[in-house]
Design a protein around this motif. Sequence first.
Motif, PDB file in Angstrom:
ATOM      1  N   TYR A 131      40.578  52.211  40.020  1.00  0.00           N
ATOM      2  CA  TYR A 131      39.428  51.854  40.842  1.00  0.00           C
ATOM      3  C   TYR A 131      39.832  51.832  42.314  1.00  0.00           C
ATOM      4  O   TYR A 131      40.955  51.489  42.659  1.00  0.00           O
ATOM      5  CB  TYR A 131      38.909  50.471  40.469  1.00  0.00           C
ATOM      6  CG  TYR A 131      38.436  50.357  39.054  1.00  0.00           C
ATOM      7  CD1 TYR A 131      37.135  50.694  38.709  1.00  0.00           C
ATOM      8  CD2 TYR A 131      39.289  49.912  38.051  1.00  0.00           C
ATOM      9  CE1 TYR A 131      36.688  50.595  37.398  1.00  0.00           C
ATOM     10  CE2 TYR A 131      38.851  49.799  36.740  1.00  0.00           C
ATOM     11  CZ  TYR A 131      37.552  50.151  36.426  1.00  0.00           C
ATOM     12  OH  TYR A 131      37.113  50.050  35.127  1.00  0.00           O
ATOM     13  N   CYS A 147      35.019  53.729  40.298  1.00  0.00           N
ATOM     14  CA  CYS A 147      35.979  54.247  39.328  1.00  0.00           C
ATOM     15  C   CYS A 147      36.469  55.612  39.803  1.00  0.00           C
ATOM     16  O   CYS A 147      35.676  56.493  40.119  1.00  0.00           O
ATOM     17  CB  CYS A 147      35.337  54.366  37.947  1.00  0.00           C
ATOM     18  SG  CYS A 147      36.510  54.979  36.707  1.00  0.00           S
ATOM     19  N   CYS A 180      35.307  55.191  32.605  1.00  0.00           N
ATOM     20  CA  CYS A 180      34.307  54.306  33.203  1.00  0.00           C
ATOM     21  C   CYS A 180      32.881  54.847  33.098  1.00  0.00           C
ATOM     22  O   CYS A 180      31.931  54.105  33.330  1.00  0.00           O
ATOM     23  CB  CYS A 180      34.620  54.082  34.675  1.00  0.00           C
ATOM     24  SG  CYS A 180      36.290  53.489  34.954  1.00  0.00           S
ATOM     25  N   GLY A 183      31.625  51.269  37.995  1.00  0.00           N
ATOM     26  CA  GLY A 183      32.761  50.725  38.724  1.00  0.00           C
ATOM     27  C   GLY A 183      32.828  49.221  38.567  1.00  0.00           C
ATOM     28  O   GLY A 183      32.131  48.637  37.743  1.00  0.00           O
TER      29      GLY A 183
END
Length: 119
Positions: A81, A88, A93, A97
């Motif tokens: 991240y 992300c 993901c 995020g």
Amino acid sequence: MAAHARVICRAADLVDGGPGVRFTVRRQGIDEQAFAVRFRGRVAAYFNRCAHVSIELDWQPGEFFDDSKVYLICATHGALYSPADGRCLGGRCNGRGLTPLPVEERDGSIYFTPSEQIS
């Protein structure tokens, strides 16, 4: 500053790419884990929850950065991240995020500055 602001830590406790500070956020009557880190001079905070599976990111308490000190990493899945915005950058993901939290650096301290929905 928000009326319900509270101190998370001293500003000096957060070093660029260094350990983060864990704290608790009460949301909808439930205590949830969160963390704050410093990256490129700016403080950012997020719920401590991987976007892939709802587990905490840190591999040791407060250790959120990968070895390069450039990315936040999920210790379980290896998802990467952006420390700047929680986006992300790699992993499972599916476009999700980290969920950001409002923080403010002022007078030598880091404050969590919640809205009405988060306290």
